[in-house]
Design an enzyme around this catalytic site. Structure first.
Site, short mmCIF file in Angstrom:
data_model
loop_
_atom_site.label_atom_id
_atom_site.label_comp_id
_atom_site.label_asym_id
_atom_site.label_seq_id
_atom_site.Cartn_x
_atom_site.Cartn_y
_atom_site.Cartn_z
N HIS B 127 -53.59 18.73 -13.02
CA HIS B 127 -54.35 18.88 -14.26
C HIS B 127 -55.20 20.15 -14.12
O HIS B 127 -55.57 20.52 -13.00
CB HIS B 127 -55.25 17.65 -14.40
CG HIS B 127 -55.97 17.51 -15.70
ND1 HIS B 127 -57.12 18.20 -15.97
CD2 HIS B 127 -55.73 16.74 -16.79
CE1 HIS B 127 -57.56 17.86 -17.18
NE2 HIS B 127 -56.73 16.98 -17.70
N ASP B 204 -57.25 13.73 -6.32
CA ASP B 204 -57.58 13.55 -7.73
C ASP B 204 -56.98 12.21 -8.17
O ASP B 204 -55.78 12.10 -8.39
CB ASP B 204 -57.01 14.71 -8.54
CG ASP B 204 -57.14 14.50 -10.05
OD1 ASP B 204 -57.62 13.41 -10.46
OD2 ASP B 204 -56.76 15.40 -10.81
N GLN B 207 -55.83 9.58 -12.67
CA GLN B 207 -54.76 8.78 -13.29
C GLN B 207 -54.40 7.57 -12.45
O GLN B 207 -53.95 6.56 -12.98
CB GLN B 207 -53.52 9.65 -13.51
CG GLN B 207 -53.69 10.72 -14.56
CD GLN B 207 -53.96 10.16 -15.94
OE1 GLN B 207 -53.54 9.05 -16.28
NE2 GLN B 207 -54.65 10.92 -16.76
N LYS B 230 -61.08 6.10 -17.68
CA LYS B 230 -59.65 5.76 -17.61
C LYS B 230 -59.44 4.39 -16.94
O LYS B 230 -58.35 3.85 -16.94
CB LYS B 230 -58.88 6.84 -16.85
CG LYS B 230 -58.92 8.21 -17.56
CD LYS B 230 -57.95 9.17 -16.93
CE LYS B 230 -58.31 10.62 -17.17
NZ LYS B 230 -58.02 11.11 -18.53
N CYS B 368 -53.17 19.32 -20.69
CA CYS B 368 -54.00 20.07 -19.73
C CYS B 368 -53.25 20.32 -18.44
O CYS B 368 -53.82 20.29 -17.34
CB CYS B 368 -55.32 19.35 -19.45
SG CYS B 368 -56.36 19.19 -20.89
#
Lengths: 140, 410
Positions: B127, B204, B207, B230, B368
C-alpha cells in the site's frame, strides 16, 4: 426502476459512443498549447494538444485513459471546442460547469448529453477532468 | 444456520445495524471491508457510553472520571497486547492508524538507524502507506529503497528477496496481506532471513488483522502496524507494536504533553513507554471502541471468521471468475479476504456505479497500490472484499450486478 433510469440517463448511447470511439484522438503536428489533468484518486488522465490560429482552435487532439464518463466527456469537449475562439470556449466551460453544479438544467450545446452525470455526485469530477486539462493548456 | 464451530452468520449480521440500510432501493451488499469494516452495535455503544458516562482526560486528574477514562484506555492496551501475543503492554503504542504507525517508525527508528548507502526493503505489493514514508526517509538519508518483485500470480519472488538482502539492509517492511490482491506473504520466513543480516522488520498488518490471528512472537517482527477501523473498531485509532528494547532506544515522534517526565526550558526528560510516543490528548473514545471490537472479535473467534471468509473467497473466485468477460487479477498461492477483477471494455469506476445502483458497495480504483496496478498493466480494478458478515447470497448479488454491467455497456 428509477435507479435504472438514472443509469440510462448518464450512460446515454451517445455518451457511450464517444467513449468507444473518441473523436479527435489522432496526434496533431506542432501544437501551440498542451495541457493535462490527472485525478490522483482514480488515476484518470486527459491530455489536450491544441493548435491555435488567430485565436481559433483549428486542430486538436484529446487523449486519455479512464472511465467512460471522463473519456466521453473529453471527446465531447474536443468536438465542441474545435473551430471556436478562446472566448467562446471560456463561455462553454462556464456553462458546462454550471450544468454539473446544478446551476443550469440543460445546455444548448451537444454537451447537454452529459447532464445525467450530475445525479452521481462522485462522477462529476470525471466529467470535468477534460476541462481542467483544457484550462491547463490555455493557461500555459 | 450455525456453522461448524458455532459461527452463526445470521446472528453475526444482526449485530451490525448498518446491514439493515437500503441503498438505492436495495438491501446493502457491503463488499468493501478492506477499505473499512462495518461496526457492530457493541462498538457503537462503547463509544457512545464512553462519552455519555466516562468522558474525561486520561492520566491527568485525581478525580473519578479521569480514573475511569484511564482504565478504559489502559484496558484496551492490555486487550491489544493479548490479541497479538505481545510480551508487555508497554509495547503497544496508540496511533491514528497503520499509516501513522509506519510514519512513526520511519521517522524515529529509521532516522536513527538508516544512513547513506543503506537499504530499506519493501515489496511490490505495498500500500502507498508502506512505500512513501520509506521514500521520504531514503531521500533524506541518501539510502536506497529496494523492492521485492512479484510474479504474474501476485506472489513475491523469494529468490529476489534473498538477492536483495545484504549487510546494507537496515529495515525490511512488508505487507502481510495485500489489499489489492489478497496475497498472504511468507512474512515469518522473510523476517527470519532479515534478522540474519541484522535488519529490523516491520509488518503492515492493516489487512491481515481482521482476517487472521497475528502472533508477534511467532512471526517475530520488530514492529507491527494495524488500524482499528478495519478490525470492526472505530476510525482514528490504530496500533504500533514494537519490541520493548527497540522502542526504548527510539527518540520520540512528537513532542508535547503526556510524553514527558519533566520539562524545563533547558531540558526535557521523556516519559517511559508507552507514553513517550503518545503526545497530546489521545483518541480515548477510539480506544473504548477498539476494546469493544477486540472483545467482539474474540467472542466470534478469528479462526471462525477465517473459515467463513475462506468459503466466501472460494465461492466468489468460482462464481465471479466464471463470468465471460471478467478477468480475475492475481492468483496467489495463499490468499484471503479480497478478489480483484476487471470487466472487458468497462472501466472499474463504471462497474462501481452500476453495482452501486443495485446497492452493492465495492471499491473501484488503484486501491492506493499503483505499483501493483502497473505490474498487471491496468489502471484500476474492481475489488470485492469480505468481512465476517458477508454471505454467499451477496456474492450471487454481485454476480447478477456484473450481468447488469454487461446490459448497460453491452
Amino acid at each position: 426502476m428509477t435507479e435504472s433510469a438514472d443509469l440510462d440517463e448518464m450512460y446515454r448511447e451517445i455518451v457511450l459512443d464517444h467513449h468507444r470511439n473518441p473523436r479527435n484522438s489522432e496526434p496533431i503536428d506542432a501544437p501551440t498549447h498542451e495541457g493535462e489533468a490527472i485525478n490522483p484518486f482514480c488515476g484518470d488522465e486527459v491530455h489536450v494538444k491544441l493548435h491555435l490560429q488567430d485565436g481559433v482552435i483549428d486542430h486538436l487532439s484529446v487523449t486519455g485513459v479512464g472511465c467512460s464518463i471522463s473519456q466521453a466527456a473529453a471527446s465531447l469537449m474536443g468536438a465542441e471546442i474545435k473551430g471556436k475562439t478562446t472566448e467562446q470556449i471560456g463561455e462553454l466551460a462556464r456553462q458546462f460547469k454550471s450544468l454539473m453544479s446544478g446551476g443550469a438544467d440543460s445546455l444548448e450545446s451537444d454537451l447537454d448529453v452529459l447532464k445525467g452525470v450530475k445525479r452521481y455526485p462522485v462522477r462529476i469530477k470525471c466529467a470535468l477532468l477534460a476541462w481542467s486539462a483544457l484550462e491547463d493548456a490555455l493557461s500555459g | 444456520m450455525p456453522g461448524p464451530h458455532g459461527f452463526d452468520i445470521d446472528s453475526v449480521r444482526q449485530q451490525f445495524p448498518i446491514l439493515d440500510v437500503e441503498i438505492n432501493g436495495h438491501p446493502l451488499v457491503y463488499l468493501d471491508s478492506a477499505a473499512t469494516s462495518q461496526k457492530p452495535q457493541v462498538v457503537i455503544d462503547a463509544i457512545s457510553n464512553y462519552y455519555a458516562r466516562s468522558n474525561s482526560n486520561v492520566h491527568r486528574g485525581v478525580h473519578t472520571l479521569s480514573q475511569q477514562a484511564t482504565d478504559i484506555y489502559e484496558e484496551t492496551r492490555e486487550k491489544t497486547r493479548a490479541l497479538i501475543n505481545a510480551s508487555d503492554s508497554r509495547e503497544i503504542i496508540y496511533v491514528r492508524g497503520t499509516t501513522e504507525a509506519i510514519n512513526l517508525v520511519a521517522s524515529t527508528y529509521g532516522r536513527q538507524n538508516v544512513g547513506e548507502g543503506d537499504d530499506v526493503i519493501v515489496t511490490a505489493m505495498e500500500h502507498h502507506s508502506n512505500i512513501v514514508p520509506w521514500q521520504i526517509l531514503c531521500e533524506e538519508k541518501g539510502a536506497n529503497l529496494k523492492v521485492v518483485p512479484m510474479d504474474e500470480n501476485g506472489d513475491l519472488i523469494m529468490e529476489e528477496f534473498d538477492r536483495l538482502l545484504s549487510d546494507r539492509t537496515k529495515i525490511v517492511a512488508t505487507v502481510h496481506l495485500s489489499n489489492a490482491l489478497g496475497t498472504i506473504n511468507p512474512v515469518k520466513e522473510m523476517f527470519k532471513k532479515a534478522r540474519t543480516v541484522g535488519a529490523a522488520t516491520l509488518l503492515d498488518g492493516a489487512q491481515s488483522a481482521p482476517h487472521m490471528a497475528i502472533d508477534v512472537k511467532d512471526i517475530d517482527c520488530d514492529f507491527l502496524a494495524f488500524s482499528g477501523h478495519k478490525l470492526y473498531g472505530p476510525t482514528g485509532i490504530g496500533i504500533l507494536y514494537g519490541k520493548y528494547d527497540l522502542l526504548s532506544q527510539m527518540p520520540p515522534y512528537q513532542g508535547g504533553g503526556e510524553m514527558i517526565a519533566s520539562v524545563t526550558f533547558e531540558k526535557t526528560i521523556y516519559a517511559e513507554l508507552p507514553a513517550k510516543f503518545e503526545a497530546g490528548t489521545p483518541h480515548i473514545a477510539g480506544t473504548a471502541g477498539l476494546g469493544a471490537a477486540i472483545d467482539f472479535v474474540n467472542e466470534i473467534g478469528l479462526d471462525n471468521v477465517a473459515a467463513h471468509e475462506r468459503t466466501l473467497l472460494d465461492y466468489s473466485i468460482e462464481r465471479i471468475g466464471s463470468i465471460n468477460g471478467v478477468k480475475l487479477i492475481g492468483n496467489p498461492k495463499h490468499r484471503s479476504g479480497v478478489i480483484s477483477f476487471v470487466v472487458d471494455g468497462v472501466h472499474p469506476h463504471d462497474v462501481g456505479t452500476v453495482l452501486d445502483s443495485q446497492g452493492i458497495a465495492i471499491r473501484a480504483g488503484h486501491h492506493c497500490a499503483q505499483p501493483v496496478m502497473a505490474h498487471f498493466g491496468i489502471p484500476a480494478t474492481v475489488r470485492a472484499s469480505f468481512g465476517m458478515y458477508n454471505t454467499t447470497n451477496e456474492i450471487d448479488r454481485l454476480y447478477e450486478g456484473v450481468q447488469q454491467v454487461f446490459e448497460v455497456f453491452g
